[in-house]
Design a protein around this motif. Structure first.
Motif, PDB file in Angstrom:
ATOM      1  N   ALA A   7     100.188  72.511  25.678  1.00 49.89           N
ATOM      2  CA  ALA A   7      98.991  72.641  24.853  1.00 49.89           C
ATOM      3  C   ALA A   7      98.577  71.261  24.378  1.00 49.89           C
ATOM      4  O   ALA A   7      99.423  70.401  24.117  1.00 49.89           O
ATOM      5  N   HIS A   8      97.275  71.056  24.277  1.00 55.06           N
ATOM      6  CA  HIS A   8      96.765  69.772  23.791  1.00 55.06           C
ATOM      7  C   HIS A   8      95.435  69.997  23.104  1.00 55.06           C
ATOM      8  O   HIS A   8      94.604  70.800  23.559  1.00 55.06           O
ATOM      9  N   CYS A  39      96.813  66.124  19.289  1.00 56.74           N
ATOM     10  CA  CYS A  39      98.155  66.693  19.202  1.00 56.74           C
ATOM     11  C   CYS A  39      98.500  67.309  20.545  1.00 56.74           C
ATOM     12  O   CYS A  39      97.661  67.990  21.153  1.00 56.74           O
ATOM     13  N   SER A  40      99.695  67.077  21.019  1.00 56.92           N
ATOM     14  CA  SER A  40     100.163  67.709  22.246  1.00 56.92           C
ATOM     15  C   SER A  40     101.504  68.381  21.984  1.00 56.92           C
ATOM     16  O   SER A  40     102.320  67.886  21.209  1.00 56.92           O
ATOM     17  N   LYS A  51     109.582  78.621  15.902  1.00 60.62           N
ATOM     18  CA  LYS A  51     109.703  80.035  15.574  1.00 60.62           C
ATOM     19  C   LYS A  51     108.682  80.873  16.331  1.00 60.62           C
ATOM     20  O   LYS A  51     108.976  81.999  16.753  1.00 60.62           O
ATOM     21  N   SER A  52     107.475  80.352  16.520  1.00 60.83           N
ATOM     22  CA  SER A  52     106.464  81.119  17.247  1.00 60.83           C
ATOM     23  C   SER A  52     106.868  81.296  18.710  1.00 60.83           C
ATOM     24  O   SER A  52     106.622  82.348  19.313  1.00 60.83           O
ATOM     25  N   ILE A  53     107.491  80.274  19.290  1.00 59.87           N
ATOM     26  CA  ILE A  53     107.981  80.390  20.670  1.00 59.87           C
ATOM     27  C   ILE A  53     109.065  81.459  20.740  1.00 59.87           C
ATOM     28  O   ILE A  53     109.063  82.318  21.635  1.00 59.87           O
ATOM     29  N   GLN A  54     109.977  81.410  19.791  1.00 59.32           N
ATOM     30  CA  GLN A  54     111.076  82.373  19.759  1.00 59.32           C
ATOM     31  C   GLN A  54     110.551  83.801  19.635  1.00 59.32           C
ATOM     32  O   GLN A  54     110.968  84.698  20.372  1.00 59.32           O
ATOM     33  N   ASP A  75      98.158  80.917  24.245  1.00 56.09           N
ATOM     34  CA  ASP A  75      97.090  80.876  23.242  1.00 56.09           C
ATOM     35  C   ASP A  75      97.627  80.426  21.891  1.00 56.09           C
ATOM     36  O   ASP A  75      96.966  79.687  21.152  1.00 56.09           O
ATOM     37  N   SER A  76      98.831  80.888  21.554  1.00 56.34           N
ATOM     38  CA  SER A  76      99.432  80.519  20.281  1.00 56.34           C
ATOM     39  C   SER A  76      99.671  79.015  20.205  1.00 56.34           C
ATOM     40  O   SER A  76      99.336  78.375  19.205  1.00 56.34           O
ATOM     41  N   LEU A  77     100.241  78.448  21.267  1.00 58.15           N
ATOM     42  CA  LEU A  77     100.513  77.016  21.273  1.00 58.15           C
ATOM     43  C   LEU A  77      99.222  76.203  21.210  1.00 58.15           C
ATOM     44  O   LEU A  77      99.149  75.178  20.530  1.00 58.15           O
TER      45      LEU A  77
END
Length: 239
Positions: free
Chosen positions: A62-63, A42-43, A160-163, A24-26
């Motif tokens: 995500a796209h 954007c992808s 950073k959000s992935i981390q 959801d974040s991505l």
């Protein structure tokens, strides 16, 4: 860039802090990235499927884009290796790329819409702790070097959000923390560094725990089948 416009863009970066699942974040960040850069699409692509960072392949996670800029199913399912396509070249070089007019560039044959006059694109690596874990791409018109700098900052936020999401998942799982502490080599091995390696560590630990608890082979096979069933259910829901 006008001062007021630049300030508005800086404030918009606050929208890149999302809560919820990584997926959801991505997806939210893909939408915000397209809006922030006034892009048509954007992808966000992440590395997966390799036993090492070098042989991993990029897949779309995500796209976002207008109906006319939706990625075709083949592109959503594709995996891209180093040096393949534009994003694969960015993955290999580790350098962000701006193509101001793709139809008049060396990348014209790789473009989805090479006949669209003035079509621009940008592609930039997503990094965590100095390692490239993915690539983000935007398409639109009129991108400039200033846009490229902002896009690279956006990719820092995505990394950073992935981390954070991966670390939160590991901290929430006592089993995962103990398994990594017992078997991982080197400091702070986490899923974003090498998800395939972490998955194998957890699988080995799961097997050891079941065996230690006295389960026989048929019960362990049944537990494995349940995991596969859950995975199949999740894949069916996505499609």
């Amino acid at each position: 860039m006008e001062g007021s416009q630049g300030l508005a863009r800086l404030h918009a970066l606050r929208e890149f802090v999302f809560e919820g699942s990584l997926e959801d974040s991505l997806q939210g960040q893909a939408r915000e990235c397209a809006r922030l850069l006034d892009a048509d699409s954007c992808s966000i692509m992440l590395l997966s499927g390799g036993s090492t960072e070098e042989d991993g392949r990029l897949r779309v996670h995500a796209h976002a884009g207008a109906p006319g800029d939706r990625l075709p199913a083949a592109a959503l399912e594709a995996s891209i290796g180093r040096g393949e396509a534009i994003c694969g070249q960015v993955l290999a070089s580790g350098q962000a790329l701006l193509v101001e007019d793709i139809g008049k560039s060396a990348y014209a044959l790789l473009a989805r819409r090479p006949g669209d006059p003035g079509r621009s694109m940008m592609s930039a690596p997503i990094r965590i702790d100095g390692r490239t874990v993915g690539v983000a791409n935007v398409a639109g018109k009129g991108f400039t070097e200033t846009d490229l700098v902002l896009f690279e900052v956006v990719c820092l936020f995505i990394g950073k959000s992935i981390q954070v999401a991966q670390l939160q998942h590991l901290l929430a799982s006592r089993f995962a923390r103990e398994a990594l502490a017992q078997e991982a080599e080197g400091p702070a091995l986490t899923a974003y560094r090498n998800p395939e390696q972490v998955a194998r560590i957890l699988a080995r630990s799961f097997y050891k725990e079941l065996t230690r608890a006295g389960f026989e082979a048929p019960q362990i096979v049944g537990a494995t089948s349940e995991i596969i069933d859950q995975l199949n259910n999740r894949l069916h829901k996505r499609h």
